[in-house]
Design a protein around this motif. Structure first.
Motif, PDB file in Angstrom:
ATOM      1  N   LEU A  20       0.833  -1.206   0.000  1.00  0.00           N
ATOM      2  CA  LEU A  20       0.000   0.000   0.000  1.00  0.00           C
ATOM      3  C   LEU A  20       0.866   1.255   0.000  1.00  0.00           C
ATOM      4  N   LYS A  21       1.850   1.301   0.873  1.00  0.00           N
ATOM      5  CA  LYS A  21       2.713   2.474   0.986  1.00  0.00           C
ATOM      6  C   LYS A  21       3.599   2.643  -0.255  1.00  0.00           C
ATOM      7  N   LYS A  62       3.341   1.404  -3.438  1.00  0.00           N
ATOM      8  CA  LYS A  62       2.664   1.692  -4.707  1.00  0.00           C
ATOM      9  C   LYS A  62       2.136   3.119  -4.749  1.00  0.00           C
ATOM     10  N   ASN A  63       1.605   3.614  -3.636  1.00  0.00           N
ATOM     11  CA  ASN A  63       1.117   4.993  -3.608  1.00  0.00           C
ATOM     12  C   ASN A  63       2.264   5.996  -3.661  1.00  0.00           C
ATOM     13  N   LEU A 112       3.496   5.996  -7.228  1.00  0.00           N
ATOM     14  CA  LEU A 112       2.548   6.712  -8.083  1.00  0.00           C
ATOM     15  C   LEU A 112       2.699   8.220  -7.918  1.00  0.00           C
ATOM     16  N   ASN A 113       2.842   8.692  -6.691  1.00  0.00           N
ATOM     17  CA  ASN A 113       3.008  10.122  -6.430  1.00  0.00           C
ATOM     18  C   ASN A 113       4.328  10.649  -6.988  1.00  0.00           C
ATOM     19  N   ASP A 127       0.336  10.712   0.092  1.00  0.00           N
ATOM     20  CA  ASP A 127      -1.083  10.517  -0.209  1.00  0.00           C
ATOM     21  C   ASP A 127      -1.355   9.071  -0.606  1.00  0.00           C
ATOM     22  N   GLU A 128      -2.451   8.525  -0.126  1.00  0.00           N
ATOM     23  CA  GLU A 128      -2.837   7.145  -0.442  1.00  0.00           C
ATOM     24  C   GLU A 128      -4.133   7.159  -1.250  1.00  0.00           C
ATOM     25  N   LYS A 129      -3.988   7.018  -2.553  1.00  0.00           N
ATOM     26  CA  LYS A 129      -5.144   7.057  -3.448  1.00  0.00           C
ATOM     27  C   LYS A 129      -5.558   5.662  -3.912  1.00  0.00           C
ATOM     28  N   ILE A 130      -4.631   4.719  -3.915  1.00  0.00           N
ATOM     29  CA  ILE A 130      -4.932   3.345  -4.313  1.00  0.00           C
ATOM     30  C   ILE A 130      -4.987   2.480  -3.055  1.00  0.00           C
ATOM     31  N   LYS A 131      -6.135   1.861  -2.821  1.00  0.00           N
ATOM     32  CA  LYS A 131      -6.288   1.048  -1.611  1.00  0.00           C
ATOM     33  C   LYS A 131      -6.922  -0.308  -1.885  1.00  0.00           C
TER      34      LYS A 131
END
Length: 482
Positions: free
Chosen positions: A127-128, A130-131, A134-135, A259-263
């Motif tokens: 989770l951490k 990949k986000n 992506l950022n 920021d965490e947009k993919i969960k």
């Protein structure tokens, strides 16, 4: 604990810790190298890069553990056999099963630890990572104006200058600017002997003050042809001072890198969450299938122009209905029917793709649940291949064991990916696909363990020659009798 058990565990743990960290380092560096293009030149703080590497290390730990166990088991048993320690142990009446008993218990413990890691730490790290990745990818490169080249990083402008000087390196010499913001090409050009860059901290604008220069602009429209552009007038002027405010907000922070947009990615969920998500996806999938089935049922209920044998169409329907039309009207009806049929086929193709995507997503969640369990036991499966293999080849060190360990794990990984791809395409069940590598390699581990226990090699060359000789002798006898 007996002295022998302590010695065996020590012989195993020393190479295991070394190989585990070496393999983990190699895997992290490989992933970093693949992501290097997205990170370099974007002004990312070293703190975020270290966080990125930390998340990568946590994600790759479950992969490094089986490789470390496989390599260290080959090395440990290979060293014991190479130094004739294994021969001394067997001469004392201690079997290979008794020798590796403490290692089996340790491997079971590591397998359980790997499962806990896969079910709890791995989803959080995924989770951490990949986000964060992506950022970082969305972040624009840091603004850096290079002398002697056209700098096109700033949207709407192309800037070129000969030299950058001054204490803060904010003074430019012989500046040439093409204003491309109108999207009509290079129709506005500004040149100046000197340029001064100034910007307040936190401001989204950069001010470029030009001294002693010329301004040129063509008054053309985007839709004009080249011949028409030549006839249009142009503006030309000189100036002593000209100020341009350039928007550089896109080069500032586009949001926090945390920021965490993919969960909802399958790698970010624990087994309980995967099971819950799978049930929700299955419910949506069943609703989609139900709606599709009802649509097809209604479509099949539509009465056709012609009646066929064994048809459910009403007998009162006239099969020669087209005979009531003229030739021109028949063509119109047929063309309209063909167009309608084409639209139905295109819609069905779209529905079929949607069906496959939904089924593939459902299979992916189901496969991930079983794969977490099967991959946890990969430590045990690979140990039962590596330990007897090391005893058979009687070779320690990093040379041959490293080559054999990499080869075996590549085979294991390849079979795992094959099972995953087949299960996603519904060629096999998700349960079978997730356990495919274990089902194939475990018999080899059992076979190697039996041969190592009996003191036999991987294969007996003499027996191969004997069987081949017998086969040829039988063939020769049959030929002579004929």
């Amino acid at each position: 604990m007996k002295i022998l058990d302590k010695y065996i565990l020590k012989s195993f743990l020393e190479p295991f810790l070394a190989t585990f960290f070496v393999v983990l380092f190699v895997l992290v560096m490989q992933s970093l190298w693949l992501a290097f293009d997205e990170i370099a030149g974007k002004g990312i703080d070293i703190f975020f890069i270290l966080k990125f590497l930390g998340y990568l290390a946590l994600m790759l730990t479950p992969t490094a553990l089986p490789i470390g166990i496989l390599l260290s088991s080959i090395m440990a048993l290979g060293n014991l056999s190479e130094n004739y320690e294994m021969a001394a142990i067997k001469s004392a009446g201690i079997s290979l099963q008794r020798v590796i008993k403490p290692l089996v218990i340790l491997t079971l413990f590591i397998s359980a630890l790997n499962f806990i890691f896969l079910n709890n730490i791995y989803p959080w790290a995924t989770l951490k990572q990949k986000n964060l990745y992506l950022n970082i990818k969305k972040k624009k490169p840091a603004l850096s104006l290079v002398p002697g080249a056209f700098n096109t990083e700033i949207p709407g402008y192309s800037i070129k200058f000969e030299e950058k000087y001054g204490e803060e390196e904010n003074l430019l010499k012989n500046v040439q600017i093409a204003d491309l913001s109108a999207a009509k090409g290079k129709i506005k050009v500004i040149t100046a002997e000197k340029g001064i860059i100034s910007s307040e901290e936190g401001s989204k604008y950069m001010t470029l003050t030009l001294k002693n220069g010329n301004y040129y602009e063509e008054h053309v429209k985007k839709s004009m042809r080249p011949k028409e552009r030549v006839k249009m007038p142009a503006s030309k002027a000189t100036f002593s001072t000209y100020i341009i405010n350039i928007d550089i907000s896109s080069f500032n922070d586009d949001g926090s890198l945390d920021d965490e947009k993919i969960k909802e990615h399958h790698g970010m969920l624990s087994i309980v969450q995967l099971d819950s998500t799978s049930k929700k996806t299955k419910k949506k999938y069943d609703e989609f299938i139900d709606k599709r089935a009802k649509y097809l049922y209604k479509l099949m209920e539509v009465k056709k122009l012609y009646k066929y044998e064994d048809s459910l169409i009403d007998d009162t329907l006239t099969p020669e209905i087209l005979e009531n039309f003229t030739l021109k009207n028949k063509n119109i009806v047929i063309n309209e029917s063909l167009q309608l049929l084409k639209r139905i086929i295109d819609r069905n193709k779209s529905q079929e793709k949607s069906f496959k995507d939904k089924r593939k997503l459902l299979n992916l969640y189901d496969h991930e649940i079983y794969y977490r369990i099967s991959f946890s036991l990969a430590c045990l499966v690979l140990f039962f291949i590596g330990a007897p293999l090391g005893s058979i080849i009687r070779k320690g060190g990093f040379g041959l064991p490293m080559i054999m360990a990499i080869t075996i794990f590549v085979i294991y990984f390849f079979i795992s990916q094959l099972g995953k791809n087949l299960s996603e395409e519904s060629a096999i069940t998700a349960l079978f696909g997730s356990w495919l590598s274990t089902i194939i390699l475990l018999p080899f581990g059992i076979l190697l363990t039996r041969r190592a226990t009996k003191g036999m090699g991987i294969f007996n060359i003499d027996s191969v020659f004997e069987n081949t000789q017998k086969l040829f002798s039988k063939f020769t006898n049959k030929t002579t009798t004929k």
